[in-house]
Design an enzyme around this catalytic site. Structure first.
Site, short mmCIF file in Angstrom:
data_model
loop_
_atom_site.label_atom_id
_atom_site.label_comp_id
_atom_site.label_asym_id
_atom_site.label_seq_id
_atom_site.Cartn_x
_atom_site.Cartn_y
_atom_site.Cartn_z
N HIS A 1 34.57 -6.87 24.25
CA HIS A 1 35.80 -7.43 23.69
C HIS A 1 36.65 -8.16 24.74
CE1 HIS A 1 37.83 -3.73 25.10
NE2 HIS A 1 38.95 -4.41 24.99
N LYS B 1 40.96 5.34 35.11
CA LYS B 1 41.80 5.91 34.05
C LYS B 1 42.91 6.71 34.72
CE LYS B 1 38.61 5.15 30.71
NZ LYS B 1 38.84 4.00 29.84
N HIS C 1 32.98 -4.92 31.13
CA HIS C 1 34.21 -5.72 31.22
C HIS C 1 34.42 -6.34 32.61
CE1 HIS C 1 34.85 -4.00 27.39
NE2 HIS C 1 35.50 -2.91 27.75
C1 BG6 Z 1 36.82 -0.07 26.05
C2 BG6 Z 1 36.54 1.19 26.80
O1 BG6 Z 1 35.67 -0.87 25.99
O2 BG6 Z 1 37.84 -0.79 26.73
C3 BG6 Z 1 37.81 2.02 26.92
O3 BG6 Z 1 35.55 1.93 26.11
C4 BG6 Z 1 38.91 1.21 27.55
O4 BG6 Z 1 37.57 3.18 27.69
C5 BG6 Z 1 39.08 -0.10 26.81
O5 BG6 Z 1 40.10 1.97 27.48
C6 BG6 Z 1 40.06 -1.00 27.54
O6 BG6 Z 1 40.32 -2.13 26.77
P1 BG6 Z 1 41.71 -2.90 26.86
O7 BG6 Z 1 41.53 -4.06 25.95
O8 BG6 Z 1 42.75 -1.93 26.39
O9 BG6 Z 1 41.89 -3.27 28.29
#
Ligand code: BG6
Length: 488
Positions: free
Chosen positions: A175, A333, A237
């Site tokens: 995403h 985290k 990511h």
């Molecule tokens: C997700 C992870 O893909 O991305 C999560 O599984 C994480 O652990 C999240 O918190 C973070 O996404 P964003 O968009 O909030 O930075």
């Protein structure tokens, strides 16, 4: 151009579906004026009928602030029960045909697997055995991350997918690629010669990619404890951010050219040196007057868990552009705040002629800070002579903030869902790309799984010190408090 289609969400009553997919899908079809082209079929193991599912969809949309959806739900939303683990999907297949007939749909289908990774293979086999990998129209398969849990499992999942789906039918989700600020990275680099001409080993000293999260693991231990931060965040990511920040200019702005560029970059990364990797796990601490749980105290996490919640490492890219430039990737985290930033630090001037003004020449380094979220925008840091007789240098900034120029940014899932409906794969991860990324981290993952030293850090702090000092881990706000989120 959009076409009438059936949107099948596997995991149709799950958390991701309720919080992200349904609101994004609904907004898309409303904004694009295609609500009459889209029919939703939620698949879950729950023994509920269409009406109960319509209530669930309506509630989920209401939670996201979307009202007046009763008519759409009543006309265009259905539910099909498939018991967990069931691979015989003949009932689902029959239901799809029935719903398509009712709405005179041409057989364009999206299968969105919003499921835990262990469920992917069974569902893919089931879809294929029921002949649902093809249709009279187009068929698209959407797979959530993480795609595999190491190189071997990702390769085997790719083989399974390719045994019944062509790669151009497959949409692997990350995403982050749907976030506006991430999509802007290539525009920032390749539409602005000012930056691009300096984006190399001759001018850049180091690049940092920092993704800090303030939340702990909450109720997600069942997934996270078996995954850890490398599989959850780094492999996907942060690595996508790295690829976009470091790749060569694509020949054109199409899916294959961009993905070719990312794969070439990933393949040029040197084997990661363990001495350059720091792993951490948050421990209990007091933070801003609040008692924060340590990772091992979180619900369903074993007392002796060695799962990392923090990773920091150095990457080196063996190609013409980046030879010798370190890239520092960090994510964790339970850090003090949520912030994703890319920091590019340029080299200092070759000779320091401003003796006595600052500690040394290294202070005179321009920095570009790309703030991906929140307070989206970027800053260019530079030195300026303070007016007056003496030669005083002050660091100042040129800033750009999305919130001052644009409306609220679209959520990532909204962008991605529209692209799936349109059939544009640019923002999705290709098979060879996902394998290149696992290949990179496999040795680190193995070491972490085998209990490599993990440092405990206090919840609410910036994580353990690594072998290399961060340039700028603690993020600074750009200006004011304005924010254009959500784009998650
Ligand atoms: C997700 C992870 O893909 O991305 C999560 O599984 C994480 O652990 C999240 O918190 C973070 O996404 P964003 O968009 O909030 O930075």
């Amino acid at each position: 151009m959009t076409e009438p289609h059936l949107f099948v969400i596997y995991g149709g009553t799950g958390d991701l579906t309720s919080r992200k997919l349904l609101p994004s899908m609904y907004r898309i079809i409303k904004d694009a004026g295609i609500a009459d082209q889209s029919v939703l079929l939620g698949v879950s193991s729950k023994d509920i009928d269409d009406d109960a599912y319509r209530e669930f969809v309506k509630e989920s949309l209401l939670e996201a602030g979307i009202e007046d959806t009763a008519a759409w739900c009543a006309e265009r939303v259905y539910h099909q029960r498939v018991p967990r683990g069931e691979e015989d999907l003949s009932l689902l297949s029959a239901r799809i045909t029935k719903v398509e007939d009712e709405h005179a749909l041409p057989g364009n289908r999206i299968f969105y697997l919003a499921l835990p990774p262990v469920a992917f293979p069974g569902v893919i086999k089931g879809l294929s055995a029921a002949g649902l990998n093809e249709s009279p129209g187009w068929t698209r398969l959407v797979i959530e991350k993480p795609f595999g849990r190491d190189l071997v499992s990702a390769q085997s999942l790719n083989r399974l997918v390719h045994s019944s789906f062509d790669e151009d039918q497959v949409y692997r989700i990350d995403h982050y690629l749907g976030k506006e600020t991430v999509r802007n990275l290539l525009a920032f680099r390749f539409a602005n010669m000012l930056f691009e001409s300096s984006w190399n080993r001759d001018r850049v000293d180091a690049i940092e990619i920092n993704v800090a999260e303030s939340l702990g693991i909450g109720q997600r231990a069942a997934y996270f404890d078996g995954a850890g931060v490398i599989r959850d965040m780094l492999q996907n990511h942060l690595t996508q951010l790295l690829a976009l920040v470091a790749m060569e200019a694509p020949d054109s702005f199409d899916a294959e050219s961009i993905r070719d560029g990312k794969v070439r970059l990933l393949n040029a990364i040197r084997t990661i040196d363990f001495d350059e990797v720091t792993l951490g796990q948050y421990g209990p601490a007091e933070h801003n007057g609040e008692s924060l749980l340590g990772y091992r105290q979180e619900d369903q996490v074993p007392d002796n868990s060695i799962t990392p919640t923090f990773v920091s490492l150095k990457i080196q890219i063996d190609n013409w552009r980046w030879q010798g430039v370190p890239f520092y990737l960090r994510t964790g985290k339970r850090l003090p705040e949520k912030s994703s930033q890319i920091v590019v630090r340029f080299q200092p001037p070759p000779i320091c002629i401003f003796h006595g003004q600052k500690d040394d020449c290294v202070s005179h380094q321009n920095v570009i800070r790309l703030v991906l979220q929140p307070n989206e925008g970027f800053q260019l840091h530079f030195d300026v002579k303070s007016p007056g007789e003496s030669l005083q240098l002050l660091e100042k900034q040129l800033s750009f903030m999305y919130a001052e120029e644009f409306e609220e940014l679209p959520p990532a899932y909204q962008t991605l869902i529209l692209d799936i409906i349109l059939g544009d794969q640019t923002l999705f991860v290709r098979a060879d790309e996902v394998e290149a990324s696992w290949r990179l981290y496999d040795p680190v993952i193995q070491a972490a799984d085998n209990g490599r030293k993990i440092h405990t850090y206090d919840a609410g702090t910036w994580g353990p010190e690594g072998p290399h000092t961060p340039i700028q881990w603690a993020p600074e706000p750009i200006r004011g408090e304005a924010t254009t989120s959500p784009q998650a």
